[in-house]
Motif scaffolding. Sequence first.
Motif, PDB file in Angstrom:
ATOM      1  N   ALA A 122       6.578  -6.430   3.463  1.00  0.00           N
ATOM      2  CA  ALA A 122       5.448  -5.687   2.905  1.00  0.00           C
ATOM      3  C   ALA A 122       4.238  -6.600   2.712  1.00  0.00           C
ATOM      4  O   ALA A 122       3.093  -6.184   2.943  1.00  0.00           O
ATOM      5  N   ALA A 129       4.721  -1.693  -9.102  1.00  0.00           N
ATOM      6  CA  ALA A 129       5.003  -1.190  -7.748  1.00  0.00           C
ATOM      7  C   ALA A 129       5.679  -2.265  -6.915  1.00  0.00           C
ATOM      8  O   ALA A 129       6.615  -1.983  -6.151  1.00  0.00           O
ATOM      9  N   ILE A 141       1.198  -2.767  -1.158  1.00  0.00           N
ATOM     10  CA  ILE A 141       1.991  -1.717  -1.792  1.00  0.00           C
ATOM     11  C   ILE A 141       2.183  -0.544  -0.836  1.00  0.00           C
ATOM     12  O   ILE A 141       3.264   0.059  -0.767  1.00  0.00           O
ATOM     13  N   ILE A 165       9.297  -2.332  -8.160  1.00  0.00           N
ATOM     14  CA  ILE A 165      10.158  -1.159  -8.009  1.00  0.00           C
ATOM     15  C   ILE A 165      10.334  -0.726  -6.562  1.00  0.00           C
ATOM     16  O   ILE A 165      11.464  -0.432  -6.127  1.00  0.00           O
ATOM     17  N   ILE A 166       9.246  -0.681  -5.794  1.00  0.00           N
ATOM     18  CA  ILE A 166       9.336  -0.080  -4.456  1.00  0.00           C
ATOM     19  C   ILE A 166      10.262  -0.867  -3.519  1.00  0.00           C
ATOM     20  O   ILE A 166      11.121  -0.246  -2.860  1.00  0.00           O
ATOM     21  N   PRO A 167      10.154  -2.207  -3.401  1.00  0.00           N
ATOM     22  CA  PRO A 167      11.109  -2.907  -2.534  1.00  0.00           C
ATOM     23  C   PRO A 167      12.556  -2.734  -2.983  1.00  0.00           C
ATOM     24  O   PRO A 167      13.458  -2.565  -2.145  1.00  0.00           O
ATOM     25  N   ALA A 190      13.803  -0.161  -4.709  1.00  0.00           N
ATOM     26  CA  ALA A 190      14.204   1.221  -4.421  1.00  0.00           C
ATOM     27  C   ALA A 190      14.466   1.411  -2.932  1.00  0.00           C
ATOM     28  O   ALA A 190      15.382   2.151  -2.542  1.00  0.00           O
ATOM     29  N   ALA A 191      13.676   0.762  -2.096  1.00  0.00           N
ATOM     30  CA  ALA A 191      13.914   0.846  -0.647  1.00  0.00           C
ATOM     31  C   ALA A 191      15.234   0.185  -0.267  1.00  0.00           C
ATOM     32  O   ALA A 191      16.004   0.731   0.536  1.00  0.00           O
ATOM     33  N   TYR A 203       9.862   2.070   2.297  1.00  0.00           N
ATOM     34  CA  TYR A 203      10.727   2.925   1.480  1.00  0.00           C
ATOM     35  C   TYR A 203      10.920   4.288   2.143  1.00  0.00           C
ATOM     36  O   TYR A 203      12.045   4.811   2.209  1.00  0.00           O
ATOM     37  N   ALA A 239       4.886  -1.451   1.528  1.00  0.00           N
ATOM     38  CA  ALA A 239       6.199  -1.314   0.883  1.00  0.00           C
ATOM     39  C   ALA A 239       6.603   0.151   0.779  1.00  0.00           C
ATOM     40  O   ALA A 239       7.777   0.502   0.990  1.00  0.00           O
ATOM     41  N   ALA A 240       5.636   1.030   0.483  1.00  0.00           N
ATOM     42  CA  ALA A 240       5.935   2.452   0.375  1.00  0.00           C
ATOM     43  C   ALA A 240       6.345   3.038   1.727  1.00  0.00           C
ATOM     44  O   ALA A 240       7.246   3.895   1.802  1.00  0.00           O
ATOM     45  N   THR A 252      14.438   5.710   3.494  1.00  0.00           N
ATOM     46  CA  THR A 252      14.949   6.948   2.902  1.00  0.00           C
ATOM     47  C   THR A 252      15.304   7.959   3.984  1.00  0.00           C
ATOM     48  O   THR A 252      16.367   8.609   3.924  1.00  0.00           O
TER      49      THR A 252
END
Length: 263
Positions: free
Chosen positions: A224, A194, A244, A197-199, A201-202, A251, A247-248, A255
């Motif tokens: 985050a 996580a 996490i 990937i999450i940072p 993807a953001a 994201y 960070a979500a 988005t």
Amino acid sequence: MLDDFLVRAALAGIGLSIATGPLGSFVVWRRMAYFGDATAHAAILGVALALLMSLPIWLGTLVIAFAMALAVSWMSSRGQSPDTGLGVLSYSALSAGLVAISFAPGVRVDLSAFLFGDILAVTRSDLVLVWGGGVAIAALIVWRWSRLLLSTLSPDLAAASGINPTREGLVLTLSLAVVVAVSLKVVGALLISAMLIIPAAAARQVAMSPVVMALTAIVIGWIATLGGLWGSLWYDTPAGPSMIVAAALIYLALTIYSAIRRN
């Protein structure tokens, strides 16, 4: 200053993000998220081996993570789809590690610390390990940036340019193994992917180039980390999962912003 556990926790998260930002970008581009999960799960077996052999935890996890990286590279070089193999290796290693820990003589182990991390318990020596590994991986990616990027975007063009895409893929998988080893205590085996990937993807929602995306992912990781630690302190929640969640939320915000900007 380092006597303050919150300062040490913040420094650990910031040091880790230096590596997870650019490396996570390649994980997103190459769709290697499943490999990150498998390596992190296998790290529990490394913990068990380290306890049984009286070795440093990071060394045991690094050995197992390297073994996982080499196994995946070998399967890919033979043209095999790694998904099934990764699933077998991942859950077998995780289960074997959980069973093996019970055989460690005279050792009482808090498995939640390895599964979800315990960033508030980071020591000075842990900081040296995290920052050493993070800076080393970031320096490696900067050094091989053009080769790694070309191999990711077009393996055929990379091969025509004299670059070995398989070798560059191995560099990434071994780098991921190092990050797993040094970050196990910070965010735990279940949350490492996580943080990768999450940072990234953001950052992908707003970045206009690969370099900007990698740098933005680092900054998002920093935000985050600090936001998650603040939320953990204020609401008395687990620190690693709180990072996490932060960070979500970033994201989600980026988005929504990206969708509004496109419309």
